[in-house]
Design a protein around this motif. Structure first.
Motif, PDB file in Angstrom:
ATOM      1  N   PRO A 103      14.414   8.086  18.156  1.00 24.51           N
ATOM      2  CA  PRO A 103      14.242   8.641  16.796  1.00 24.51           C
ATOM      3  C   PRO A 103      15.513   9.297  16.252  1.00 24.51           C
ATOM      4  O   PRO A 103      15.861   9.115  15.085  1.00 24.51           O
ATOM      5  N   LYS A 104      16.226  10.030  17.088  1.00 28.51           N
ATOM      6  CA  LYS A 104      17.471  10.683  16.639  1.00 28.51           C
ATOM      7  C   LYS A 104      18.557   9.644  16.346  1.00 28.51           C
ATOM      8  O   LYS A 104      19.314   9.781  15.392  1.00 28.51           O
ATOM      9  N   PHE A 105      18.615   8.592  17.162  1.00 25.40           N
ATOM     10  CA  PHE A 105      19.568   7.509  16.931  1.00 25.40           C
ATOM     11  C   PHE A 105      19.280   6.837  15.600  1.00 25.40           C
ATOM     12  O   PHE A 105      20.191   6.589  14.816  1.00 25.40           O
ATOM     13  N   SER A 106      18.012   6.581  15.326  1.00 24.37           N
ATOM     14  CA  SER A 106      17.644   5.923  14.064  1.00 24.37           C
ATOM     15  C   SER A 106      18.022   6.801  12.871  1.00 24.37           C
ATOM     16  O   SER A 106      18.512   6.298  11.869  1.00 24.37           O
ATOM     17  N   GLN A 107      17.814   8.106  12.976  1.00 25.22           N
ATOM     18  CA  GLN A 107      18.204   9.022  11.901  1.00 25.22           C
ATOM     19  C   GLN A 107      19.717   9.048  11.732  1.00 25.22           C
ATOM     20  O   GLN A 107      20.219   9.074  10.605  1.00 25.22           O
ATOM     21  N   LEU A 108      20.429   9.032  12.840  1.00 30.24           N
ATOM     22  CA  LEU A 108      21.886   9.111  12.801  1.00 30.24           C
ATOM     23  C   LEU A 108      22.495   7.899  12.101  1.00 30.24           C
ATOM     24  O   LEU A 108      23.396   8.041  11.277  1.00 30.24           O
ATOM     25  N   ILE A 109      21.984   6.706  12.412  1.00 28.78           N
ATOM     26  CA  ILE A 109      22.583   5.494  11.837  1.00 28.78           C
ATOM     27  C   ILE A 109      21.844   5.005  10.592  1.00 28.78           C
ATOM     28  O   ILE A 109      22.191   3.967  10.033  1.00 28.78           O
ATOM     29  N   LYS A 110      20.830   5.749  10.160  1.00 26.38           N
ATOM     30  CA  LYS A 110      20.076   5.451   8.929  1.00 26.38           C
ATOM     31  C   LYS A 110      19.381   4.081   8.980  1.00 26.38           C
ATOM     32  O   LYS A 110      19.388   3.328   8.023  1.00 26.38           O
ATOM     33  N   VAL A 111      18.804   3.784  10.134  1.00 20.37           N
ATOM     34  CA  VAL A 111      17.992   2.581  10.320  1.00 20.37           C
ATOM     35  C   VAL A 111      16.614   3.070  10.744  1.00 20.37           C
ATOM     36  O   VAL A 111      16.511   3.963  11.585  1.00 20.37           O
ATOM     37  N   GLU A 156      13.203   3.794  12.481  1.00 18.68           N
ATOM     38  CA  GLU A 156      12.793   3.738  13.882  1.00 18.68           C
ATOM     39  C   GLU A 156      11.896   2.521  14.116  1.00 18.68           C
ATOM     40  O   GLU A 156      11.956   1.879  15.169  1.00 18.68           O
ATOM     41  N   LYS A 157      11.102   2.190  13.127  1.00 15.09           N
ATOM     42  CA  LYS A 157      10.222   1.024  13.222  1.00 15.09           C
ATOM     43  C   LYS A 157      11.036  -0.253  13.449  1.00 15.09           C
ATOM     44  O   LYS A 157      10.670  -1.095  14.272  1.00 15.09           O
ATOM     45  N   ASN A 158      12.138  -0.390  12.735  1.00 13.71           N
ATOM     46  CA  ASN A 158      13.008  -1.565  12.917  1.00 13.71           C
ATOM     47  C   ASN A 158      13.598  -1.597  14.325  1.00 13.71           C
ATOM     48  O   ASN A 158      13.672  -2.661  14.950  1.00 13.71           O
ATOM     49  N   LEU A 159      14.025  -0.454  14.818  1.00 13.57           N
ATOM     50  CA  LEU A 159      14.593  -0.408  16.164  1.00 13.57           C
ATOM     51  C   LEU A 159      13.525  -0.716  17.213  1.00 13.57           C
ATOM     52  O   LEU A 159      13.795  -1.419  18.192  1.00 13.57           O
ATOM     53  N   GLN A 160      12.319  -0.200  17.014  1.00 13.73           N
ATOM     54  CA  GLN A 160      11.227  -0.468  17.953  1.00 13.73           C
ATOM     55  C   GLN A 160      10.866  -1.949  17.973  1.00 13.73           C
ATOM     56  O   GLN A 160      10.404  -2.466  18.988  1.00 13.73           O
ATOM     57  N   ALA A 161      11.066  -2.655  16.861  1.00  9.89           N
ATOM     58  CA  ALA A 161      10.748  -4.089  16.790  1.00  9.89           C
ATOM     59  C   ALA A 161      11.587  -4.894  17.777  1.00  9.89           C
ATOM     60  O   ALA A 161      11.155  -5.961  18.226  1.00  9.89           O
ATOM     61  N   TYR A 162      12.754  -4.396  18.142  1.00  9.99           N
ATOM     62  CA  TYR A 162      13.600  -5.102  19.098  1.00  9.99           C
ATOM     63  C   TYR A 162      12.961  -5.133  20.484  1.00  9.99           C
ATOM     64  O   TYR A 162      13.286  -5.991  21.300  1.00  9.99           O
ATOM     65  N   LYS A 194      24.102   5.505   4.199  1.00 12.14           N
ATOM     66  CA  LYS A 194      22.914   5.519   3.339  1.00 12.14           C
ATOM     67  C   LYS A 194      21.876   4.565   3.917  1.00 12.14           C
ATOM     68  O   LYS A 194      22.229   3.461   4.355  1.00 12.14           O
ATOM     69  N   PRO A 195      20.609   4.970   3.902  1.00 15.93           N
ATOM     70  CA  PRO A 195      19.569   4.051   4.385  1.00 15.93           C
ATOM     71  C   PRO A 195      19.452   2.849   3.464  1.00 15.93           C
ATOM     72  O   PRO A 195      19.619   2.964   2.249  1.00 15.93           O
ATOM     73  N   LYS A 196      19.221   1.707   4.053  1.00 17.18           N
ATOM     74  CA  LYS A 196      19.058   0.480   3.281  1.00 17.18           C
ATOM     75  C   LYS A 196      17.606   0.406   2.819  1.00 17.18           C
ATOM     76  O   LYS A 196      16.683   0.556   3.600  1.00 17.18           O
ATOM     77  N   ARG A 197      17.407   0.181   1.551  1.00 15.67           N
ATOM     78  CA  ARG A 197      16.058   0.119   0.981  1.00 15.67           C
ATOM     79  C   ARG A 197      15.801  -1.279   0.454  1.00 15.67           C
ATOM     80  O   ARG A 197      16.650  -1.853  -0.237  1.00 15.67           O
TER      81      ARG A 197
END
Length: 94
Positions: A18-26, A28-34, A71-74
């Motif tokens: 979760p902290k990694f996802s916040q840091l790189i603005k991706v 967490e759901k996308n990262l978990q999909a991997y 910036k987070p991608k929307r």
């Protein structure tokens, strides 16, 4: 890189997913999909490896990445809302 190897790198970097996802603005759901795909994309894998190496070298990677002002991608117009708008435009055009 496998998802398991990716998670080990995050552990080496002393950062949670979760902290990694916040840091790189991706999201967490996308990262978990991997996890289901069992493979992490090369850019994410390379970033995790660099972060782990910086942490091991005593470099404050968080401060350096935050300075990038990412910036987070929307996604705009995704899903049902987009389809509904397209139908509305077609009705108005006729």
């Amino acid at each position: 890189m496998t998802f398991v190897e990716f998670k080990k790198l995050l552990l080496d970097a002393d950062i949670t997913l979760p902290k990694f996802s916040q840091l790189i603005k991706v999201s967490e759901k996308n990262l978990q999909a991997y996890k289901k795909k069992e493979e992490v994309p090369n850019p994410i894998a390379a970033l995790a490896a660099c972060i782990a190496a910086m942490h091991e070298a005593g470099i404050d990677y968080r401060e350096k990445i935050e300075r990038l002002d990412l910036k987070p991608k929307r996604k705009e117009g995704a899903g049902f809302a987009k389809k509904k708008r397209e139908k509305t435009k077609k009705v108005k055009a006729t």
